[in-house]
Structure formats: C-alpha cells, structure tokens
Design a protein around this motif. Structure first.
Motif, PDB file in Angstrom:
ATOM      1  N   MET A  47       0.740  -1.283  -0.016  1.00 32.60           N
ATOM      2  CA  MET A  47      -0.065   0.096  -0.178  1.00 32.60           C
ATOM      3  C   MET A  47       0.923   1.178   0.062  1.00 32.60           C
ATOM      4  N   LYS A  48       0.768   2.330  -0.818  1.00 34.73           N
ATOM      5  CA  LYS A  48       1.468   3.536  -1.132  1.00 34.73           C
ATOM      6  C   LYS A  48       0.535   4.763  -1.185  1.00 34.73           C
ATOM      7  N   PRO A  49       1.089   5.593  -0.587  1.00 37.77           N
ATOM      8  CA  PRO A  49       0.039   7.110  -0.637  1.00 37.77           C
ATOM      9  C   PRO A  49       0.183   7.503  -2.070  1.00 37.77           C
ATOM     10  N   LEU A  50      -0.994   8.072  -2.294  1.00 38.71           N
ATOM     11  CA  LEU A  50      -1.103   9.024  -3.589  1.00 38.71           C
ATOM     12  C   LEU A  50      -1.444  10.331  -3.402  1.00 38.71           C
ATOM     13  N   SER A  51      -0.746  11.578  -4.336  1.00 44.05           N
ATOM     14  CA  SER A  51      -0.934  12.743  -3.746  1.00 44.05           C
ATOM     15  C   SER A  51      -2.262  13.050  -4.480  1.00 44.05           C
ATOM     16  N   ALA A  52      -2.767  14.076  -4.036  1.00 44.34           N
ATOM     17  CA  ALA A  52      -3.903  14.707  -4.813  1.00 44.34           C
ATOM     18  C   ALA A  52      -3.930  14.886  -6.060  1.00 44.34           C
ATOM     19  N   ARG A  53      -2.731  15.135  -6.853  1.00 46.00           N
ATOM     20  CA  ARG A  53      -2.424  15.539  -8.254  1.00 46.00           C
ATOM     21  C   ARG A  53      -2.624  14.101  -8.779  1.00 46.00           C
ATOM     22  N   GLU A  54      -2.015  13.070  -8.335  1.00 41.59           N
ATOM     23  CA  GLU A  54      -2.105  11.639  -8.951  1.00 41.59           C
ATOM     24  C   GLU A  54      -3.641  11.200  -8.890  1.00 41.59           C
ATOM     25  N   VAL A  55      -4.184  11.617  -8.074  1.00 36.68           N
ATOM     26  CA  VAL A  55      -5.709  11.135  -7.974  1.00 36.68           C
ATOM     27  C   VAL A  55      -6.563  11.948  -8.939  1.00 36.68           C
ATOM     28  N   LEU A  56      -6.210  12.897  -9.128  1.00 39.19           N
ATOM     29  CA  LEU A  56      -7.006  13.820 -10.169  1.00 39.19           C
ATOM     30  C   LEU A  56      -6.648  13.394 -11.624  1.00 39.19           C
ATOM     31  N   MET A  57      -5.311  13.082 -11.852  1.00 33.56           N
ATOM     32  CA  MET A  57      -4.805  12.581 -13.238  1.00 33.56           C
ATOM     33  C   MET A  57      -5.489  11.292 -13.767  1.00 33.56           C
ATOM     34  N   LYS A  58      -6.125  10.590 -12.635  1.00 31.99           N
ATOM     35  CA  LYS A  58      -6.874   9.146 -13.129  1.00 31.99           C
ATOM     36  C   LYS A  58      -8.214   9.193 -13.021  1.00 31.99           C
ATOM     37  N   ALA A  59      -8.820  10.228 -12.807  1.00 31.03           N
ATOM     38  CA  ALA A  59     -10.323  10.600 -12.682  1.00 31.03           C
ATOM     39  C   ALA A  59     -10.840  10.094 -13.926  1.00 31.03           C
ATOM     40  N   ASP A  60     -10.218  10.155 -14.925  1.00 26.27           N
ATOM     41  CA  ASP A  60     -11.084   9.649 -16.118  1.00 26.27           C
ATOM     42  C   ASP A  60     -11.427   8.292 -16.321  1.00 26.27           C
ATOM     43  N   ARG A  61     -10.258   7.612 -15.606  1.00 21.98           N
ATOM     44  CA  ARG A  61     -10.361   6.048 -15.702  1.00 21.98           C
ATOM     45  C   ARG A  61     -11.176   5.549 -14.496  1.00 21.98           C
ATOM     46  N   LEU A  62     -11.942   6.168 -13.815  1.00 22.41           N
ATOM     47  CA  LEU A  62     -12.854   5.782 -12.711  1.00 22.41           C
ATOM     48  C   LEU A  62     -13.952   4.927 -13.189  1.00 22.41           C
ATOM     49  N   LEU A  63     -14.156   3.825 -12.801  1.00 21.86           N
ATOM     50  CA  LEU A  63     -15.047   2.807 -13.024  1.00 21.86           C
ATOM     51  C   LEU A  63     -16.244   3.109 -12.005  1.00 21.86           C
ATOM     52  N   ALA A  64     -15.989   2.836 -10.665  1.00 19.92           N
ATOM     53  CA  ALA A  64     -16.821   2.713  -9.662  1.00 19.92           C
ATOM     54  C   ALA A  64     -16.331   3.341  -8.180  1.00 19.92           C
TER      55      ALA A  64
END
Length: 296
Positions: A47-64
């Motif tokens: 398990m590794k932490p994610l920055s707010a930017r990393e979460v935002l950059m993958k938002a278009d791939r969110l399934l659920a």
C-alpha cells in the motif's frame, strides 16, 4: 452484462486484532497504458500513498466508487466496458480514521493493480477482493493523523476468557483526565479511539522531553453496570508499555476484584454481634438501682 465486486478492507492494530475501515471509500479504475517502467502488478503490492494530483490525473479512468460499511464491507458495480482479463487498479480514500478520529482530510492510497478472478452469474460477473493493511503501515497512518487507538482484552485474574459487557475508561496520568471509554464485546475486547485534541482539551498539551510519540501515560478503570469494578493504581502508567503510548497499542487488562472491604464489614458486624451476646451481664442490684432512680 455488468460487474459486481464485493469485499472487505481492514487493518491490523496488533497481531491478534483487526480493525474494519468503516466509512472509508474504495475506488476501482480501468488500467492505465502499460509501460516498461511500470512495476509488476499483483494482489500483494504494498500500500502506498497517492498525492491529490495523482488522484486527479486518473479521474477519467474511474469505474466505480463505494463507501465501506461499519464492518469494512463494500459492493462495487459497473457496466461491462472492459475485458475480464484486464488488470484493474484499486485505491482507498480515508477522509477520517475509524471512530471519526484524528484530523479530517483526504488520505489517498493505492492498494493493488491486479487481474481479478471473475465468476459468471445470471446478471454478469462477480468477483471478490479483501485487503488487510499491515500493522506497521496502519501505525504510520495513525501517527500522521495525530490519532491513537488502544485495544485489548479484559479478563479476571486466573480466568481464561475475557469478560463481555464491561465499561473500560482510559486516563492520562500526566493530567489525570479521562481520554476515552469503550465497552467490551462478546469476547471481552475493548477498543478506544482518541486524538491529540482529546489529550489537550483545548489547552496546551503536557509534553515531556524525550517522548517520540507525544502520547499519554495511561491507566484504566473498569465498570460493571456503571459500578466501579476495578481501578488501577496510577503507578501502572509508569510501566514501559503504558508510557508515551504508541499510536496503535495493545494493552490487556487483568483485574483482581477486592473483597477486603466487604470481608472487613462482615467481620465488623459479626464482632459487634459477639460483643452484644457475650458482654458482661448486668447484676440484679444494678437493675434495682436503675428502677428506683427512674421512680424517683
């Protein structure tokens, strides 16, 4: 056809106690474009932490996305838009720690990138996923949030099993203040959450030099039906495991109900009765003088 992913996310407080991640959020993403620099995926990725930017950059791939219930269980459903042989990414968001403890802020973590094993059903595909956060990782998350959790089993001296339905209170020996309480479950285990805010009480926190965790020194009181069953001496807080409490601590409580007071009371009553029954008898002449005095 659709996909349904069911599972559970929890964390290790200690080797024999698992804490469910109530109210945390789990997200599932379509895989990113694979590159040769990407690490190997698998269910046992750290398990590794994610920055707010990393979460935002993958938002278009969110399934659920789904919220975990009080036991850490979740259900995720989405329409069939990918192959069952494709890897998926699973992330976790902790807005607040269990017990609504610690500072409230988004804490995002990557859990795994893996190919799930899907089972065909009448409505689509069903898969399962479970993850237990390692104790060391969970300890660091609590420390960064300025929060603590104490767990342990309450049992009577020389008894094998823990005692249920008891109230446990934890006190800070540095200030004498109550920092939290909980009731034991069916196996006698209690779990108390508190934060740095509970320790300070809105005032400057007492901090002693050389303390790594800035935690309290703790001692306990145990109640049954709101009546005090066992009160530890504050000196118990001087034990090494009770001082400068670690963010995730396992502290068992073994109590010895004292019968000294009750026995002393019974002996006192018995002794009074003995004195009454065996005391010196009054002489007839004494009784006659008393009677004559009353008539006069």
């Amino acid at each position: 056809m659709s996909y349904l992913l069911i599972g559970n996310i929890s964390a290790l407080i200690c080797n024999d106690c698992v804490e469910p991640l109530a109210n945390a959020r789990i997200r599932v993403y379509l895989p990113a474009v694979q590159t040769s620099a990407d690490p190997q995926h698998g269910i046992f990725n750290d398990m590794k932490p994610l920055s707010a930017r990393e979460v935002l950059m993958k938002a278009d791939r969110l399934l659920a996305e789904a919220t975990l219930d009080e036991k850490g269980n979740f259900n995720l459903a989405w329409n069939e838009i990918h192959l069952i042989t494709e890897a998926l990414e699973l992330d976790l968001c902790l807005d607040q720690l269990p017990g609504k403890n610690g500072s409230r802020q988004p804490r995002n973590f990557h859990l795994s990138k893996l190919v799930l094993h899907w089972k065909r059903s009448s409505d689509g595909y069903v898969g399962a996923y479970a993850y237990v956060i390692p104790a060391a990782t969970w300890h660091n998350i609590y420390a960064n949030a300025g929060a603590w959790v104490i767990t342990g089993v309450v049992k009577q001296h020389m008894a094998g099993a823990g005692h249920p339905d008891l109230k446990v209170e934890a006190y800070n020996a540095l200030t004498g203040q109550l920092i939290g309480h909980a009731h034991t479950n069916e196996v006698g285990r209690y779990t108390i959450h508190f934060s740095r805010e509970h320790l300070s009480g809105g005032s400057l926190q007492t901090v002693l030099a050389g303390r790594h965790y800035l935690g309290p020194d703790v001692y306990f009181k145990v109640y049954r039906n709101e009546q005090l069953l066992w009160a530890e001496d504050e000196k118990m807080a001087r034990l090494p495991e009770r001082q400068d409490l670690r963010p995730c601590s396992n502290l068992n409580i073994v109590y010895k109900p004292s019968r000294v007071k009750r026995a002393s009371s019974q002996i006192g009553n018995w002794f009074s009765d003995v004195i009454t029954l065996t005391g010196p008898k009054k002489k007839k002449s004494d009784k006659f003088r008393l009677l004559t005095h009353s008539l006069l």
